[in-house]
Scaffold this active site. Structure first.
Site, PDB file in Angstrom:
ATOM      1  N   CYS A  56     -26.990  -7.347 -30.946  1.00 52.51           N
ATOM      2  CA  CYS A  56     -25.587  -7.778 -31.114  1.00 52.51           C
ATOM      3  C   CYS A  56     -24.381  -6.746 -31.222  1.00 52.51           C
ATOM      4  O   CYS A  56     -23.104  -7.021 -30.698  1.00 52.51           O
ATOM      5  CB  CYS A  56     -25.540  -8.482 -32.563  1.00 52.51           C
ATOM      6  SG  CYS A  56     -26.217  -7.322 -33.889  1.00 52.51           S
ATOM      7  N   HIS A 162     -25.556  -7.792 -38.900  1.00 46.64           N
ATOM      8  CA  HIS A 162     -25.174  -8.440 -37.552  1.00 46.64           C
ATOM      9  C   HIS A 162     -23.878  -7.715 -37.156  1.00 46.64           C
ATOM     10  O   HIS A 162     -23.062  -7.562 -37.985  1.00 46.64           O
ATOM     11  CB  HIS A 162     -25.015  -9.870 -37.832  1.00 46.64           C
ATOM     12  CG  HIS A 162     -24.904 -10.624 -36.463  1.00 46.64           C
ATOM     13  ND1 HIS A 162     -25.469 -10.726 -35.460  1.00 46.64           N
ATOM     14  CD2 HIS A 162     -23.617 -11.590 -36.073  1.00 46.64           C
ATOM     15  CE1 HIS A 162     -25.406 -11.412 -34.419  1.00 46.64           C
ATOM     16  NE2 HIS A 162     -24.266 -11.920 -34.840  1.00 46.64           N
ATOM     17  N   ASP A 180     -19.443 -15.549 -32.778  1.00 43.51           N
ATOM     18  CA  ASP A 180     -20.891 -14.819 -32.883  1.00 43.51           C
ATOM     19  C   ASP A 180     -21.630 -14.651 -31.354  1.00 43.51           C
ATOM     20  O   ASP A 180     -21.607 -15.524 -30.651  1.00 43.51           O
ATOM     21  CB  ASP A 180     -21.746 -15.657 -33.571  1.00 43.51           C
ATOM     22  CG  ASP A 180     -22.945 -15.290 -34.264  1.00 43.51           C
ATOM     23  OD1 ASP A 180     -23.441 -14.370 -33.716  1.00 43.51           O
ATOM     24  OD2 ASP A 180     -23.325 -15.744 -35.424  1.00 43.51           O
TER      25      ASP A 180
END
Length: 503
Positions: A56, A162, A180
């Protein structure tokens, strides 16, 4: 046999509002009218899904770097220079990130190494009001983007740590749009900014630090024209500590009467690791089908590198470093080995092999690659100069590929005859240059402990950045910023080098 798997997750709403929902579209429309969606269009143009569950941070960063149109300076695949997750391996091996994730400090390090301007702030170093101001500023512009590091659990989402970029802001509802990068899991969504701050405030139990956010923008100039510091090698932490913490203490010693005394004190302990800490930047590429033609763009970059090299060699400090190295090379094993490391044929074999690995898209897999042969060509660059191109044949199993290495040289001394790189009388960057630039890049207060006032004045005179030519001055100041950034990582984020997961 049946195989278990997951197809997406239901986005917990509230607190999130899905971007593609009716309410999400209305928020977008209102924010667009209010001018806080300007950064969205660049980001969405380069939006990507992380290719690994733990990537991520890499996906967020490559997306932002491409949105800012930062040139990686090396090719990704084929002829294309492009940021991809596979290109972001300078601060941590990709296999390690793939297995264990990456931390806030290392993502900031990657952004810096990739050539971006970075301001990384943990929640302990900022306030929610300042964060809101940064979000409004970046979402109202195409020149800056925000990457957040947060805990998903605060949003009632599955997973923990994240990273994702912020794509927009709605002032009336005080909500941020999270783009995201785990799109296989959750779609883009709006989140109350106060809740996002709470998610960033959560402690990363593995590092002992709260999470935070980073502001990524484009530098006014190329990040490193010729020289760069590296945080890839294992010794970079100890080298940064030595230069920043230890050298100023050493310089308080009695008996320092002349510049060579100062150089000897600093360099004798530095020589064995300096080559792994500061390097000169070599551009590599796959050999073009029509031979070794060099584009105007490539010629331009080489010309600037040559200017930097010439300006380094024109400094008074370079003369001192050269004389000191010459005096000890016959009696110092470490210094004598620098001569061998400076051999263009050895540099070419190593760099061509590294380049082939990078261009193959398999960084870190160096063992199967071997540079079988190198050869040099001096090509006409313009009316007054030439360009040196070293080509290497790199073998991996049954595959062979030709890799070019574009070498900055001294135009006034370049000539070409013979077929090997050693037969081209080129003057490329060597250890003398590298050590000179590193000494120039030391913080200005490094030298204040020298007790002899005349010697201190002489040192200040030869290391002063104000006396440097403009191009070299910017190069040195950039290296100084790099060194400052590495010191911040070493001091403030020491525990942050324990990797945390990303889910």
């Amino acid at each position: 046999m049946a195989v278990a798997g997951l197809y997406r997750r239901i986005l917990p709403s509230p607190p999130a509002i899905e971007f593609a929902s009716a309410e999400g579209k209305q928020l977008f429309s209102e924010a667009l009218r209010n001018g806080t969606m300007e950064g969205f269009f660049k980001l969405i143009s380069y939006f990507q899904t992380q290719s690994e569950p733990a990537y991520c941070g890499l996906a967020s960063l490559s997306m932002v770097l491409n949105a800012l149109a930062i040139d990686p300076g090396r090719k990704w695949k084929g002829p294309w220079r492009w940021f991809d997750e596979s290109m972001l391996d300078c601060c941590e091996p990709l296999e390690k990130i793939k297995a264990e994730g990456i931390t806030f400090g290392k993502v900031a390090c990657l952004a810096h190494c990739a050539g971006a301007k970075v301001e990384a702030l943990r929640t302990s170093q900022s306030t929610i009001d300042d964060f809101r101001k940064h979000v409004i500023k970046c979402t109202s512009s195409e020149d800056c983007h925000v990457i957040t590091s947060y805990n998903r659990k605060v949003f009632n989402q599955t997973g923990t740590g994240h990273f994702s970029p912020i794509g927009g802001y709605h002032a009336g509802r005080d909500m941020a749009l999270i783009l995201d990068v785990a799109r296989f899991k959750y779609p883009p969504h709006w989140i109350p900014l106060s809740l996002l701050w709470e998610a960033m405030e959560s402690m990363d139990v593995l590092t002992g630090h709260p999470r935070g956010f980073m502001l990524i923008s484009k530098l006014q100039r190329a990040p490193s024209l010729l020289y760069t510091l590296s945080c890839r090698h294992d010794s970079w932490v100890s080298t940064a500590k030595y230069l920043i913490d230890d050298v100023p203490i050493l310089l308080k010693a009695e008996g320092l009467k002349a510049v060579p005394d100062v150089l000897s004190l600093i360099l004798r302990s530095l020589l064995s690791r300096a080559g792994d800490f500061i390097n000169w930047v070599v551009e590599v590429r796959l050999r073009e089908e029509d031979g070794s033609a060099v584009s105007q763009e490539e010629k331009g970059r080489l010309a600037v590198k040559e200017v930097v090299m010439q300006q380094v060699r024109g400094t008074e400090l370079f003369k001192y470093v050269t004389d000191w190295l010459s005096s000890i090379r016959s009696c110092c094993t470490i210094a004598a080995s620098l001569v061998d490391k400076d051999s263009l044929s050895k540099i070419a074999a190593s760099v061509c092999c590294q380049g082939a690995v990078l261009l193959s898209g398999k960084p870190g897999e160096y063992k199967g690659f071997c540079c079988r042969a190198t050869r040099g060509e001096c090509l006409k660059a313009n009316r007054n100069g030439t360009v040196t191109v070293i080509s290497g044949t790199v073998v991996s199993g049954d595959d062979e590929q030709e890799v070019d290495m574009l070498v900055p040289v001294s135009p006034s001394k370049s000539s070409c005859c013979g077929s090997g790189p050693s037969s081209c009388a080129v003057v490329h960057p060597v250890s003398d240059d590298v050590l000179t630039v590193l000494l120039l890049a030391l913080p200005a207060d490094t030298w204040v402990g020298i007790k002899d006032e005349n010697l201190l004045a002489e040192i200040h005179n030869i290391v002063s950045t104000e006396r440097l030519p403009d191009v070299l001055q910017e190069e040195v100041l950039h290296l100084r910023r790099q060194l400052h950034f590495l010191k911040r990582c070493k001091d403030g984020d020491a525990d942050d080098f324990v990797l945390s997961s990303c889910g």
